[in-house]
Design an enzyme around this catalytic site. Structure first.
Site, PDB file in Angstrom:
ATOM      1  N   SER A  21       0.844  -1.188   0.000  1.00  0.00           N
ATOM      2  CA  SER A  21       0.000   0.000   0.000  1.00  0.00           C
ATOM      3  C   SER A  21       0.883   1.242   0.000  1.00  0.00           C
ATOM      4  O   SER A  21       2.040   1.176  -0.417  1.00  0.00           O
ATOM      5  CB  SER A  21      -0.917  -0.030   1.231  1.00  0.00           C
ATOM      6  OG  SER A  21      -1.874   1.004   1.159  1.00  0.00           O
ATOM      7  N   ASN A  22       0.370   2.380   0.454  1.00  0.00           N
ATOM      8  CA  ASN A  22       1.168   3.612   0.533  1.00  0.00           C
ATOM      9  C   ASN A  22       0.767   4.383   1.788  1.00  0.00           C
ATOM     10  O   ASN A  22      -0.107   3.945   2.534  1.00  0.00           O
ATOM     11  CB  ASN A  22       0.967   4.440  -0.744  1.00  0.00           C
ATOM     12  CG  ASN A  22      -0.491   4.783  -0.965  1.00  0.00           C
ATOM     13  OD1 ASN A  22      -1.086   5.526  -0.196  1.00  0.00           O
ATOM     14  ND2 ASN A  22      -1.094   4.200  -2.005  1.00  0.00           N
ATOM     15  N   PHE A  23       1.395   5.541   1.995  1.00  0.00           N
ATOM     16  CA  PHE A  23       1.237   6.268   3.261  1.00  0.00           C
ATOM     17  C   PHE A  23       0.033   7.223   3.294  1.00  0.00           C
ATOM     18  O   PHE A  23      -0.084   8.021   4.224  1.00  0.00           O
ATOM     19  CB  PHE A  23       2.502   7.068   3.564  1.00  0.00           C
ATOM     20  CG  PHE A  23       3.685   6.190   3.877  1.00  0.00           C
ATOM     21  CD1 PHE A  23       3.668   5.334   4.964  1.00  0.00           C
ATOM     22  CD2 PHE A  23       4.818   6.214   3.075  1.00  0.00           C
ATOM     23  CE1 PHE A  23       4.753   4.527   5.268  1.00  0.00           C
ATOM     24  CE2 PHE A  23       5.913   5.419   3.362  1.00  0.00           C
ATOM     25  CZ  PHE A  23       5.876   4.570   4.468  1.00  0.00           C
TER      26      PHE A  23
END
Ligand code: CTP
Length: 214
Positions: A21-23
């Site tokens: 995923s990402n932040f």
């Protein structure tokens, strides 16, 4: 107006225990939804996994993967007047989901990834004439140049160039600083301020007034 907004990250499962995923925190997308709602529009929010409370009066559809988000956005966009893709959509997903937890064996491991669907590009290709489409461009370098490239490639009306990787703007901060670019090339800088204020400014610049006002 019916306003459709996406927010947060998408997650792509590797096996029952892991994902990529990402932040993204979802704060910018939720701020946009709150602002649009306070202007008394009909707001639908398609949200990836975030830890933000739902906004009263905003229909919120929770999704995990890019494929799920694409499906909901395609359906909800049919009668939307404005679509804002603030979500940080995963560009790649594991080519194969492992049904069983992958066991640790070799010192190195290669994970094969495949491209996900570009939801914003789909919106640009399948838009109605009267529909306005806004994208975000998350960048660490060549902010404006890369944002303009995405605006043109995805055939949308506006792009919000958003620098990431700094503490005071981008993914998880409460503040943001962005540059809004129109397809005609008009550029407006929104300096560092709370994401709620940035959201109000973005809606103002793209011409969203309080419902009922001309
Ligand atoms: N986006 C999308 N579907 C994807 C990837 C991105 O709809 N599979 C949308 C995002 O919601 C955002 C815009 O496209 O509004 C730009 O996303 P960004 O991650 O900045 O750029 P990419 O097009 O993914 O290109 P790159 O990651 O190479 O910068």
């Amino acid at each position: 107006m019916k306003i459709l907004i996406s927010a947060g990250p998408t997650i792509e499962k590797i096996d029952p225990a892991r994902y990529i995923s990402n932040f993204s925190s979802g704060k910018m997308g939720y701020a946009l939804a709150k602002s649009a709602k306070s202007l008394r529009h009909d707001v639908v929010l398609v949200s990836g996994p975030v830890s933000i409370k739902e906004i009263h009066g905003v229909k919120t559809i929770h999704v995990e993967s890019t494929a799920d988000m694409a499906c909901e956005i395609r359906r909800e966009s049919r009668n939307a007047d404005l679509v804002i893709m603030a979500a940080a959509v995963a560009d790649y997903r594991p080519a194969k989901f492992a049904e069983q937890k992958i066991k640790k064996s070799n010192d190195k491991m290669i994970l094969e990834l495949e491209k996900t669907e570009d939801i914003l590009a789909w919106l640009g290709r399948n838009r109605r004439k009267s529909q306005t489409i806004v994208g975000f461009s998350a960048e660490t370098e060549n902010l404006i140049e890369n944002a303009v490239k995405k605006l043109k490639a995805k055939k949308i009306d506006w792009i919000v160039a958003n620098e990431i990787g700094k503490n005071d703007r981008g993914f998880s901060s409460d503040t943001n600083a962005v540059t809004l670019i129109s397809k005609k090339g008009d550029t407006t800088e929104i300096p560092l301020m709370k994401k709620e204020k940035v959201a109000q400014r973005i809606l103002g610049i793209i011409g969203i007034k309080e419902a009922g006002r001309v």
